[in-house]
Design a protein around this motif. Structure first.
Motif, PDB file in Angstrom:
ATOM      1  N   SER A  48      39.149  44.762  37.931  1.00 31.67           N
ATOM      2  CA  SER A  48      37.889  45.274  37.388  1.00 31.67           C
ATOM      3  C   SER A  48      37.069  45.925  38.504  1.00 31.67           C
ATOM      4  CB  SER A  48      37.086  44.134  36.752  1.00 31.67           C
ATOM      5  OG  SER A  48      37.752  43.624  35.627  1.00 31.67           O
ATOM      6  N   ARG A  49      36.108  46.744  38.095  1.00 32.35           N
ATOM      7  CA  ARG A  49      35.249  47.401  39.099  1.00 32.35           C
ATOM      8  C   ARG A  49      34.557  46.361  39.976  1.00 32.35           C
ATOM      9  NH1 ARG A  49      31.146  50.441  36.412  1.00 32.35           N
ATOM     10  NH2 ARG A  49      31.507  49.030  34.684  1.00 32.35           N
ATOM     11  N   HIS A  51      35.139  42.498  40.331  1.00 30.68           N
ATOM     12  CA  HIS A  51      36.091  41.516  39.820  1.00 30.68           C
ATOM     13  C   HIS A  51      35.759  40.071  40.207  1.00 30.68           C
ATOM     14  CE1 HIS A  51      40.198  41.050  38.063  1.00 30.68           C
ATOM     15  NE2 HIS A  51      40.049  39.859  38.643  1.00 30.68           N
ATOM     16  N   SER A  68      35.554  39.431  34.907  1.00 34.24           N
ATOM     17  CA  SER A  68      36.546  40.509  34.937  1.00 34.24           C
ATOM     18  C   SER A  68      37.363  40.496  33.650  1.00 34.24           C
ATOM     19  CB  SER A  68      37.476  40.337  36.145  1.00 34.24           C
ATOM     20  OG  SER A  68      38.222  39.145  36.026  1.00 34.24           O
ATOM     21  N   SER A  69      38.006  41.622  33.363  1.00 31.40           N
ATOM     22  CA  SER A  69      38.742  41.730  32.102  1.00 31.40           C
ATOM     23  C   SER A  69      39.990  40.850  32.061  1.00 31.40           C
ATOM     24  CB  SER A  69      39.112  43.196  31.836  1.00 31.40           C
ATOM     25  OG  SER A  69      39.868  43.711  32.912  1.00 31.40           O
TER      26      SER A  69
END
Length: 120
Positions: A48-49, A51, A68-69
């Motif tokens: 993630s950008r 994270h 984060s994803s």
């Protein structure tokens, strides 16, 4: 700050190893992610950008996921809240393994023994 309270000293010789590259941790807050504003930039499309964050507090290093994803793992276990870091721990950020190395512990962990990176 009270007169009897000493400021917390930030330790030296703390590193993150990513792809055989040693990156020193030099600040009490270290952000990891894809975005250029992070302390440690990880160019991994699964990262993630913004994270994860490594924090130094009360003499200990901790890691936390920043929503984060795909989450953050330490030694294969999901990070929930804050997780204490120890030398040799493998942090997975996206699909990138990051090894936390504390040369102050005096322990010969499996990471440094296997890579020989810290002897060079």
């Amino acid at each position: 700050m009270p007169a009897n309270k000493q400021p917390e000293l930030f330790p030296s010789n703390i590193y993150l190893m990513i792809d055989r590259n040693l990156i020193p941790i030099e600040y009490p807050v270290t952000n990891l992610g894809r975005h250029i504003n992070n302390t440690v930039i990880i160019s991994d499309p699964h990262t993630s950008r913004y994270h994860a964050r490594i924090l130094f507090k009360e003499g200990v290093f901790w890691i936390m996921d920043l929503d984060s994803s795909v989450g953050t793992l330490v030694n294969g276990q999901p990070v929930e809240g804050e997780v204490m870091l120890h030398s040799g721990d493998t942090i997975t950020v996206g699909s990138t393994p990051v090894v936390f190395i504390d040369q102050n512990t005096g322990k010969a962990d499996h990471t440094t023994a296997a890579t020989g990176m810290l002897d060079e």
